[in-house]
Design a protein around this motif. Structure first.
Motif, PDB file in Angstrom:
ATOM      1  N   ALA A   1     -20.589 -40.422  29.663  1.00 24.35           N
ATOM      2  CA  ALA A   1     -21.394 -39.480  28.886  1.00 24.35           C
ATOM      3  C   ALA A   1     -22.394 -38.744  29.767  1.00 24.35           C
ATOM      4  O   ALA A   1     -22.634 -37.543  29.581  1.00 24.35           O
ATOM      5  N   ALA A   2     -23.000 -39.448  30.725  1.00 22.47           N
ATOM      6  CA  ALA A   2     -23.912 -38.791  31.655  1.00 22.47           C
ATOM      7  C   ALA A   2     -23.167 -37.749  32.487  1.00 22.47           C
ATOM      8  O   ALA A   2     -23.692 -36.655  32.773  1.00 22.47           O
ATOM      9  N   THR A   3     -21.933 -38.068  32.853  1.00 23.62           N
ATOM     10  CA  THR A   3     -21.097 -37.114  33.591  1.00 23.62           C
ATOM     11  C   THR A   3     -20.822 -35.875  32.746  1.00 23.62           C
ATOM     12  O   THR A   3     -20.906 -34.742  33.229  1.00 23.62           O
ATOM     13  N   GLN A   4     -20.495 -36.088  31.471  1.00 27.51           N
ATOM     14  CA  GLN A   4     -20.243 -34.960  30.572  1.00 27.51           C
ATOM     15  C   GLN A   4     -21.494 -34.093  30.411  1.00 27.51           C
ATOM     16  O   GLN A   4     -21.415 -32.859  30.444  1.00 27.51           O
ATOM     17  N   ALA A   5     -22.637 -34.742  30.222  1.00 26.43           N
ATOM     18  CA  ALA A   5     -23.881 -33.997  30.030  1.00 26.43           C
ATOM     19  C   ALA A   5     -24.212 -33.150  31.268  1.00 26.43           C
ATOM     20  O   ALA A   5     -24.587 -31.971  31.150  1.00 26.43           O
ATOM     21  N   LEU A   6     -24.063 -33.741  32.446  1.00 22.88           N
ATOM     22  CA  LEU A   6     -24.349 -32.992  33.681  1.00 22.88           C
ATOM     23  C   LEU A   6     -23.372 -31.842  33.875  1.00 22.88           C
ATOM     24  O   LEU A   6     -23.753 -30.765  34.354  1.00 22.88           O
ATOM     25  N   ALA A   7     -22.110 -32.052  33.493  1.00 26.94           N
ATOM     26  CA  ALA A   7     -21.120 -30.974  33.609  1.00 26.94           C
ATOM     27  C   ALA A   7     -21.486 -29.813  32.688  1.00 26.94           C
ATOM     28  O   ALA A   7     -21.364 -28.639  33.072  1.00 26.94           O
ATOM     29  N   LEU A   8     -21.935 -30.122  31.466  1.00 30.81           N
ATOM     30  CA  LEU A   8     -22.370 -29.065  30.547  1.00 30.81           C
ATOM     31  C   LEU A   8     -23.578 -28.324  31.101  1.00 30.81           C
ATOM     32  O   LEU A   8     -23.641 -27.081  31.058  1.00 30.81           O
ATOM     33  N   ILE A   9     -24.551 -29.060  31.643  1.00 25.44           N
ATOM     34  CA  ILE A   9     -25.743 -28.438  32.222  1.00 25.44           C
ATOM     35  C   ILE A   9     -25.368 -27.541  33.399  1.00 25.44           C
ATOM     36  O   ILE A   9     -25.870 -26.420  33.536  1.00 25.44           O
ATOM     37  N   GLU A  10     -24.451 -28.031  34.229  1.00 26.44           N
ATOM     38  CA  GLU A  10     -24.029 -27.256  35.399  1.00 26.44           C
ATOM     39  C   GLU A  10     -23.341 -25.960  34.996  1.00 26.44           C
ATOM     40  O   GLU A  10     -23.677 -24.879  35.489  1.00 26.44           O
ATOM     41  N   LEU A  11     -22.393 -26.028  34.090  1.00 30.01           N
ATOM     42  CA  LEU A  11     -21.664 -24.823  33.688  1.00 30.01           C
ATOM     43  C   LEU A  11     -22.567 -23.846  32.934  1.00 30.01           C
ATOM     44  O   LEU A  11     -22.456 -22.630  33.107  1.00 30.01           O
ATOM     45  N   PHE A  12     -23.450 -24.376  32.100  1.00 28.51           N
ATOM     46  CA  PHE A  12     -24.302 -23.491  31.301  1.00 28.51           C
ATOM     47  C   PHE A  12     -25.315 -22.745  32.162  1.00 28.51           C
ATOM     48  O   PHE A  12     -25.647 -21.591  31.872  1.00 28.51           O
ATOM     49  N   ASN A  13     -25.788 -23.385  33.214  1.00 32.15           N
ATOM     50  CA  ASN A  13     -26.842 -22.786  34.036  1.00 32.15           C
ATOM     51  C   ASN A  13     -26.333 -22.146  35.320  1.00 32.15           C
ATOM     52  O   ASN A  13     -27.124 -21.578  36.081  1.00 32.15           O
ATOM     53  N   ALA A  14     -25.039 -22.245  35.577  1.00 37.24           N
ATOM     54  CA  ALA A  14     -24.494 -21.698  36.829  1.00 37.24           C
ATOM     55  C   ALA A  14     -24.652 -20.179  36.867  1.00 37.24           C
ATOM     56  O   ALA A  14     -24.394 -19.494  35.875  1.00 37.24           O
ATOM     57  N   PRO A  15     -25.094 -19.635  38.002  1.00 43.34           N
ATOM     58  CA  PRO A  15     -25.198 -18.173  38.123  1.00 43.34           C
ATOM     59  C   PRO A  15     -23.826 -17.523  38.059  1.00 43.34           C
ATOM     60  O   PRO A  15     -22.805 -18.151  38.369  1.00 43.34           O
ATOM     61  N   ALA A  16     -23.800 -16.285  37.658  1.00 39.91           N
ATOM     62  CA  ALA A  16     -22.532 -15.548  37.539  1.00 39.91           C
ATOM     63  C   ALA A  16     -21.792 -15.569  38.871  1.00 39.91           C
ATOM     64  O   ALA A  16     -22.381 -15.319  39.929  1.00 39.91           O
ATOM     65  N   GLY A  17     -20.523 -15.875  38.802  1.00 41.58           N
ATOM     66  CA  GLY A  17     -19.694 -15.863  39.996  1.00 41.58           C
ATOM     67  C   GLY A  17     -19.492 -17.215  40.651  1.00 41.58           C
ATOM     68  O   GLY A  17     -18.568 -17.372  41.458  1.00 41.58           O
ATOM     69  N   ARG A  18     -20.344 -18.211  40.324  1.00 40.34           N
ATOM     70  CA  ARG A  18     -20.158 -19.531  40.945  1.00 40.34           C
ATOM     71  C   ARG A  18     -18.849 -20.161  40.498  1.00 40.34           C
ATOM     72  O   ARG A  18     -18.110 -20.747  41.304  1.00 40.34           O
ATOM     73  N   TYR A  19     -18.560 -20.053  39.224  1.00 37.81           N
ATOM     74  CA  TYR A  19     -17.311 -20.601  38.692  1.00 37.81           C
ATOM     75  C   TYR A  19     -16.473 -19.483  38.108  1.00 37.81           C
ATOM     76  O   TYR A  19     -16.945 -18.699  37.295  1.00 37.81           O
ATOM     77  N   LYS A  20     -15.239 -19.416  38.540  1.00 40.88           N
ATOM     78  CA  LYS A  20     -14.324 -18.402  38.039  1.00 40.88           C
ATOM     79  C   LYS A  20     -13.514 -18.977  36.882  1.00 40.88           C
ATOM     80  O   LYS A  20     -13.761 -20.086  36.430  1.00 40.88           O
ATOM     81  N   GLN A  21     -12.544 -18.248  36.412  1.00 39.31           N
ATOM     82  CA  GLN A  21     -11.739 -18.664  35.261  1.00 39.31           C
ATOM     83  C   GLN A  21     -10.671 -19.659  35.720  1.00 39.31           C
ATOM     84  O   GLN A  21      -9.486 -19.331  35.842  1.00 39.31           O
ATOM     85  N   ASP A  22     -11.129 -20.877  35.965  1.00 40.47           N
ATOM     86  CA  ASP A  22     -10.264 -21.904  36.522  1.00 40.47           C
ATOM     87  C   ASP A  22     -10.781 -23.283  36.119  1.00 40.47           C
ATOM     88  O   ASP A  22     -11.800 -23.403  35.433  1.00 40.47           O
ATOM     89  N   VAL A  23     -10.074 -24.317  36.545  1.00 39.24           N
ATOM     90  CA  VAL A  23     -10.463 -25.694  36.248  1.00 39.24           C
ATOM     91  C   VAL A  23     -11.066 -26.309  37.504  1.00 39.24           C
ATOM     92  O   VAL A  23     -10.463 -26.265  38.578  1.00 39.24           O
ATOM     93  N   TYR A  24     -12.247 -26.899  37.374  1.00 38.97           N
ATOM     94  CA  TYR A  24     -12.971 -27.449  38.511  1.00 38.97           C
ATOM     95  C   TYR A  24     -13.217 -28.942  38.327  1.00 38.97           C
ATOM     96  O   TYR A  24     -13.319 -29.444  37.205  1.00 38.97           O
ATOM     97  N   LEU A  25     -13.332 -29.635  39.458  1.00 38.52           N
ATOM     98  CA  LEU A  25     -13.772 -31.018  39.452  1.00 38.52           C
ATOM     99  C   LEU A  25     -15.290 -31.062  39.536  1.00 38.52           C
ATOM    100  O   LEU A  25     -15.916 -30.154  40.085  1.00 38.52           O
ATOM    101  N   LEU A  26     -15.871 -32.118  39.004  1.00 33.07           N
ATOM    102  CA  LEU A  26     -17.313 -32.293  39.075  1.00 33.07           C
ATOM    103  C   LEU A  26     -17.740 -32.405  40.540  1.00 33.07           C
ATOM    104  O   LEU A  26     -17.112 -33.137  41.313  1.00 33.07           O
ATOM    105  N   PRO A  27     -18.756 -31.673  40.955  1.00 31.03           N
ATOM    106  CA  PRO A  27     -19.222 -31.785  42.342  1.00 31.03           C
ATOM    107  C   PRO A  27     -19.557 -33.229  42.703  1.00 31.03           C
ATOM    108  O   PRO A  27     -20.110 -33.981  41.891  1.00 31.03           O
ATOM    109  N   LYS A  28     -19.201 -33.624  43.922  1.00 26.06           N
ATOM    110  CA  LYS A  28     -19.413 -35.006  44.369  1.00 26.06           C
ATOM    111  C   LYS A  28     -20.872 -35.450  44.217  1.00 26.06           C
ATOM    112  O   LYS A  28     -21.164 -36.594  43.875  1.00 26.06           O
ATOM    113  N   LYS A  29     -21.796 -34.525  44.471  1.00 26.96           N
ATOM    114  CA  LYS A  29     -23.209 -34.855  44.375  1.00 26.96           C
ATOM    115  C   LYS A  29     -23.574 -35.319  42.969  1.00 26.96           C
ATOM    116  O   LYS A  29     -24.395 -36.232  42.786  1.00 26.96           O
TER     117      LYS A  29
END
Length: 484
Positions: free
Chosen positions: A413-441
């Motif tokens: 659940a903590a992983t899911q929450a951080l993934a939502l926070i990351e995608l919601f706050n990511a600046p335009a262009g960081r993530y494209k229209q693709d599937v990504y793995l959670l950053p190792k950090k």
């Protein structure tokens, strides 16, 4: 998508009765996830008009009067979810999800409730439904509705109910989701197929199951995925903890609750030796079972062999085994031919996410009789008197018939929450229209949140050691290609 659909077998013995749990002494509560003692069991929640204490009615649950009981279950879960609660405490001040409107489709359990309330504490608004027709804890759904959250879920939904609940979680006047948290991909699929304009407004999708991730990769490969998605299923913290350690405990819990079986000396075959299969095999051997494994992958087969498990084909052992457990994520792993050749009394269940692993539909024929034994336990009887014991109609047995350890769910659940926070706050262009793995950090951060529960103390690298390894002193400590 068939895994959650409710289908009624064609023939049941007149002796079959649905089990009823004892009522709680609390006047506001009934039974927990293992059953229900409500006198209104036969009335669909969709036919009821319910409101909470404040007059809020934008929800559909089994019985809002169970809320007090559900709140206590959520409080118990919070005690066993230290990492997620620590994340809630750290992030709630900054409100990193302020403005996020999350449509969620997960198992609706006490642990999921802790996640939902964490997301809200971080600033999000939510609408939620269940990804499985049997795993909802009715009292927990009631507690969330009482707290004012739009929840659309109850245990024992029909197929029509299931899709209706998803629609209610997506569509509401004046509210449009901009984030998706999915488990199995059904909510994503409905939005993609039926609400393409709404789907185009989504900022990010977080998916935690093999089935859902597979669907996302298919969309990406065909060029139809128009939003970035985060594959949480293949994150280290999900694979190594939820899939391995959680299943190691919950498979025994589910089998014990449903069958009262003693494992010592029993012959068990586990179909699949991925992380889920590894957890199942370890647990079963620990209780004295004689375990063999089926595999298609030579690497996994070699791992099983090195651990001392006999690697076989199902055809070699199907007549002798006492328990068959699927954990492959594949289709028709156990066929009607296998089921016909099992000995009487064989227990058959699925630990994989999808109910396609066991060909249950092939058992819905006039010559076979289905006899309800207890909740989520059926005898399937052959004309010659042979019977097998089928659990949860081939659906995910640990969440359908028991529960999973809250501590491990805290990690996921903590992983899911951080993934939502990351995608919601990511600046335009960081993530494209693709599937990504959670950053190792982030994986490492989730792990660090849970170490204080064990009074674990990490060794710190010196400057010289960090330079020697070519990494930062604060991590990440392993490259992305490292296999834990």
């Amino acid at each position: 998508m068939d895994e959650r659909r409710g289908k009624t077998p064609p023939k049941r013995s007149s002796r079959g009765r649905r089990s009823v749990s004892q009522s709680s002494t609390d006047s506001y509560s009934s039974a927990s996830y293992s059953g229900s003692s409500s006198e209104e069991d036969d009335v669909s929640p969709r036919e009821k008009h319910q409101t909470n204490a404040k007059g809020f009615s934008d929800f559909c649950v089994k019985n809002i009067r169970q809320a007090a009981f559900g709140r206590r279950e959520i409080e118990i879960a919070e005690q066993e979810m230290p990492g997620l609660m620590a994340l809630r405490k750290r992030a709630s001040g900054d409100k990193p999800l302020q403005g996020a409107k999350i449509a969620g489709c997960t198992h609706l359990t006490a642990q999921a409730a802790v996640l939902i309330e964490t997301l809200v504490a971080c600033g999000a608004s939510v609408r939620w439904c269940a990804c499985n027709i049997y795993s909802t804890q009715n009292e927990v759904a009631a507690a969330l509705a009482e707290a004012g959250y739009p929840i659309f879920a109850w245990r024992g939904e029909t197929e029509d109910d299931f899709w209706w609940c998803i629609e209610k979680s997506i569509s509401n006047e004046g509210w449009q989701p901009n984030m998706i948290l999915d488990d199995g991909g059904d909510l994503t699929h409905v939005m993609f197929k039926k609400h393409p304009h709404m789907f185009g407004m989504i900022k990010g999708i977080v998916e935690e199951s093999v089935t859902g991730v597979h669907r996302l990769y298919q969309l990406s490969k065909s060029g139809k995925l128009t939003v970035p998605a985060m594959n949480v299923n293949d994150s280290v913290t999900k694979q190594k903890f939820d899939n391995l350690y959680s299943c190691r405990e919950s498979v025994l819990d589910a089998l014990k609750r449903t069958t009262d079986i003693m494992f010592g000396g029993k012959h068990v075959v586990v179909c699949g030796y991925g992380e889920v299969g590894k957890g199942c095999c370890s647990a079963l051997r620990g209780l004295g079972a004689i375990v063999c494994v089926t595999e298609i992958d030579p690497i996994c087969a070699l791992q099983a062999s090195m651990e001392g498990f006999k690697v076989v084909t199902l055809n070699e052992v199907i007549r002798q085994v006492d328990v068959v457990i699927t954990a492959s994520g594949n289709k028709n792993v156990v066929t009607r031919d296998h089921l016909d050749r099992m000995k009487t009394g064989c227990v058959v269940c699925n630990m994989g996410h999808s109910n396609t692993e066991i060909d249950v539909d092939s058992l819905r024929t006039p010559e076979l009789t289905w006899e309800k034994v207890r909740s989520q336990v059926d005898h399937v009887l052959w004309p010659d008197g042979k019977r097998i014991i089928l659990l949860a109609e081939g659906r995910l047995v640990n969440l359908s018939c028991s529960s999973v350890p809250s501590f491990v769910v805290s990690i996921t659940a903590a992983t899911q929450a951080l993934a939502l926070i990351e995608l919601f706050n990511a600046p335009a262009g960081r993530y494209k229209q693709d599937v990504y793995l959670l950053p190792k950090k982030m994986d490492e951060y989730v792990a660090s949140l849970h170490l204080p529960a064990f009074d674990a103390h990490l060794t710190e690298l010196s400057d010289e050691q960090a330079r020697y390894l070519g990494i930062g002193k604060a991590g990440p400590f392993k490259p992305n290609y490292y296999r834990y």
